[in-house]
Design a protein around this motif. Structure first.
Motif, PDB file in Angstrom:
ATOM      1  N   VAL A   1      47.271 -27.221 103.247  1.00  0.00           N
ATOM      2  CA  VAL A   1      47.559 -27.883 104.525  1.00  0.00           C
ATOM      3  C   VAL A   1      47.885 -26.835 105.581  1.00  0.00           C
ATOM      4  O   VAL A   1      47.441 -26.910 106.730  1.00  0.00           O
ATOM      5  N   LEU A   2      48.649 -25.823 105.183  1.00  0.00           N
ATOM      6  CA  LEU A   2      49.090 -24.779 106.100  1.00  0.00           C
ATOM      7  C   LEU A   2      48.074 -23.651 106.236  1.00  0.00           C
ATOM      8  O   LEU A   2      48.304 -22.701 106.994  1.00  0.00           O
ATOM      9  N   ASN A   3      46.983 -23.757 105.482  1.00  0.00           N
ATOM     10  CA  ASN A   3      45.939 -22.721 105.487  1.00  0.00           C
ATOM     11  C   ASN A   3      46.496 -21.366 105.040  1.00  0.00           C
ATOM     12  O   ASN A   3      46.117 -20.311 105.567  1.00  0.00           O
ATOM     13  N   LEU A   4      47.408 -21.410 104.063  1.00  0.00           N
ATOM     14  CA  LEU A   4      47.959 -20.194 103.471  1.00  0.00           C
ATOM     15  C   LEU A   4      47.321 -20.016 102.092  1.00  0.00           C
ATOM     16  O   LEU A   4      47.517 -20.848 101.207  1.00  0.00           O
ATOM     17  N   LYS A   5      46.571 -18.972 101.917  1.00  0.00           N
ATOM     18  CA  LYS A   5      45.825 -18.787 100.672  1.00  0.00           C
ATOM     19  C   LYS A   5      46.781 -18.603  99.499  1.00  0.00           C
ATOM     20  O   LYS A   5      47.675 -17.750  99.529  1.00  0.00           O
ATOM     21  N   PRO A   6      46.616 -19.406  98.432  1.00  0.00           N
ATOM     22  CA  PRO A   6      47.524 -19.292  97.278  1.00  0.00           C
ATOM     23  C   PRO A   6      47.248 -18.014  96.494  1.00  0.00           C
ATOM     24  O   PRO A   6      46.136 -17.471  96.539  1.00  0.00           O
ATOM     25  N   PRO A   7      48.242 -17.514  95.746  1.00  0.00           N
ATOM     26  CA  PRO A   7      48.051 -16.293  94.952  1.00  0.00           C
ATOM     27  C   PRO A   7      46.934 -16.470  93.923  1.00  0.00           C
ATOM     28  O   PRO A   7      46.706 -17.573  93.406  1.00  0.00           O
ATOM     29  N   THR A   8      46.254 -15.388  93.608  1.00  0.00           N
ATOM     30  CA  THR A   8      45.141 -15.421  92.643  1.00  0.00           C
ATOM     31  C   THR A   8      45.606 -15.941  91.293  1.00  0.00           C
ATOM     32  O   THR A   8      44.887 -16.708  90.634  1.00  0.00           O
ATOM     33  N   GLN A   9      46.809 -15.544  90.861  1.00  0.00           N
ATOM     34  CA  GLN A   9      47.336 -16.010  89.572  1.00  0.00           C
ATOM     35  C   GLN A   9      47.443 -17.531  89.537  1.00  0.00           C
ATOM     36  O   GLN A   9      47.145 -18.166  88.525  1.00  0.00           O
ATOM     37  N   LEU A  10      47.882 -18.102  90.638  1.00  0.00           N
ATOM     38  CA  LEU A  10      48.033 -19.553  90.721  1.00  0.00           C
ATOM     39  C   LEU A  10      46.679 -20.236  90.599  1.00  0.00           C
ATOM     40  O   LEU A  10      46.523 -21.212  89.853  1.00  0.00           O
ATOM     41  N   VAL A  11      45.686 -19.724  91.314  1.00  0.00           N
ATOM     42  CA  VAL A  11      44.337 -20.312  91.265  1.00  0.00           C
ATOM     43  C   VAL A  11      43.767 -20.221  89.857  1.00  0.00           C
ATOM     44  O   VAL A  11      43.180 -21.184  89.339  1.00  0.00           O
ATOM     45  N   LYS A  12      43.961 -19.079  89.213  1.00  0.00           N
ATOM     46  CA  LYS A  12      43.436 -18.899  87.855  1.00  0.00           C
ATOM     47  C   LYS A  12      44.046 -19.906  86.881  1.00  0.00           C
ATOM     48  O   LYS A  12      43.347 -20.466  86.031  1.00  0.00           O
ATOM     49  N   ARG A  13      45.349 -20.146  87.012  1.00  0.00           N
ATOM     50  CA  ARG A  13      45.984 -21.123  86.121  1.00  0.00           C
ATOM     51  C   ARG A  13      45.486 -22.531  86.387  1.00  0.00           C
ATOM     52  O   ARG A  13      45.271 -23.324  85.457  1.00  0.00           O
ATOM     53  N   LEU A  14      45.296 -22.877  87.646  1.00  0.00           N
ATOM     54  CA  LEU A  14      44.776 -24.205  87.980  1.00  0.00           C
ATOM     55  C   LEU A  14      43.384 -24.406  87.397  1.00  0.00           C
ATOM     56  O   LEU A  14      43.063 -25.490  86.892  1.00  0.00           O
ATOM     57  N   VAL A  15      42.572 -23.379  87.463  1.00  0.00           N
ATOM     58  CA  VAL A  15      41.206 -23.470  86.926  1.00  0.00           C
ATOM     59  C   VAL A  15      41.241 -23.522  85.408  1.00  0.00           C
ATOM     60  O   VAL A  15      40.556 -24.333  84.768  1.00  0.00           O
TER      61      VAL A  15
END
Length: 376
Positions: A161-175
């Motif tokens: 919503v805030l257009n703040l890119k999440p950390p790579t570690q967070l994205v990897k865990r979500l995937v």
């Protein structure tokens, strides 16, 4: 009535009381505001939400009194207060900034659930408090394993919503843990990652291949409309932007903008349409409130020829029968330029910024991919 406890009990039941008596309760609340504890003040804000009443005088007094009781502050209750005030359409941004500072100071003491709630709260407030979010990103990098994947989904939502890119570690865990999420959480993950054009094809395929998709898109229930719009937007992302994605997609009979019995047009929208009519000389040269099968509404659309002369809307087909999510008739020249007029109201922007929200930026990007020239 001079007892704060009794007054609180009466306010809690205000939904069942006469308006005149509730007004007297509100007056009494203002009179006794100094006698309420921090928790009492949070509860009062909740009563306004549950009763669907708004008293700016009371909410303003509550916010000022809360500022005076900093020694009693608790993160969870502060977030409740800010969310209640947002729902009541009252916001004290000075208080919001003080809460952001308090959350940053006490971040190490917060549970993973509380951290996720902080991100969601400030996301919904459209407030990218960078000192707070820098601290949260640093906290995530050190405590990633302590977070549940559903909490990470909430964080990804708030940051998108805030257009703040999440950390790579967070994205990897979500995937990696995508399958452990519910269908609705998976949808929010895909949307959050789509904002950053980073949703993997494998996750999109898992989502759009789910039976729930057809059930929701085929539903005529009003409560499903927000979900239908999100699925249309994700379908558009899958077709236009998702690298390597080859399907499945929503079937043509389901990939349609949902039928909404009544549509509310803002004063800003009406003002823009009026100005367009004045500028073009007649409303026959544009179509207003265009519902695109891509999952978006644009305030107006104009088709112009290579010399910039607008076509009459008699040349438009607004039946949404075309295959490119456009209400333009097929027999218009290929050189015709489609201009989408998009009104960004106050709620489209981040607080104190000229930057629009991440979800709004996704819409702009997708409209441009659909060959629209945007006028904002």
């Amino acid at each position: 009535m001079n007892n704060p406890f009794v007054l609180k009990r009466l306010l809690k039941t205000s939904l069942h009381l006469s308006p005149s008596f509730v007004e007297k309760l509100e007056d009494k609340t203002l009179e006794l505001i100094d006698d309420f504890s921090f928790q009492d003040l949070v509860d009062i804000s909740s009563y306004f939400v549950s009763s669907a009443r708004r008293s700016f005088l009371v909410l303003r007094s509550v916010s000022y009194q809360v500022e005076e009781q900093r020694s009693q502050w608790e993160v969870f209750q502060l977030l409740r207060l800010l969310n209640n005030m947002r729902i009541s359409k009252f916001q004290n941004y000075v208080l919001c900034k003080e809460v952001a500072s308090f959350c940053k100071e006490h971040l190490r003491e917060c549970s993973s659930r509380q951290v996720a709630a902080i991100v969601k709260c400030f996301g919904l407030l459209h407030m990218p408090e960078m000192e707070l979010f820098d601290a949260i990103i640093e906290h995530l990098s050190s405590h990633m394993t302590e977070f549940k994947v559903s909490e990470l989904q909430t964080i990804a939502f708030g940051m998108s919503v805030l257009n703040l890119k999440p950390p790579t570690q967070l994205v990897k865990r979500l995937v990696f843990e995508f399958d452990s999420l519910s269908f609705f959480e998976q949808m929010e993950v895909c949307l959050a990652l789509a904002v950053f054009n980073a949703c993997p094809a494998e996750q999109m395929k898992k989502l759009l291949a789910t039976k729930s998709v057809d059930e929701i898109m085929g539903s005529s229930e009003t409560r499903h409309i927000p979900l239908q719009l999100k699925l249309l937007q994700l379908n558009t992302y899958a077709k236009l932007e998702c690298p390597g994605y080859k399907g499945p997609f929503l079937s043509e009979d389901l990939a349609r903008y949902p039928k909404i019995e009544t549509t509310t047009k803002s004063n800003l929208h009406r003002d823009v349409v009026g100005r367009l009519e004045a500028a073009l000389g007649n409303d026959k040269y544009f179509v207003s409130h265009v519902e695109l099968d891509a999952g978006y509404v644009i305030d107006a659309m104009i088709a112009v020829d290579k010399d910039g002369v607008p076509f009459s809307k008699l040349d438009y087909n607004i039946s949404s029968a075309s295959r490119d999510h456009s209400p333009l008739c097929k027999d218009l020249p290929e050189t015709a330029v489609r201009v989408a007029v998009v009104v960004n109201g106050p709620n489209s922007y981040l607080y104190g910024s000229s930057e629009v929200m991440g979800r709004r930026q996704l819409m702009v990007r997708q409209l441009q991919s659909l060959k629209y020239v945007l006028f904002r």
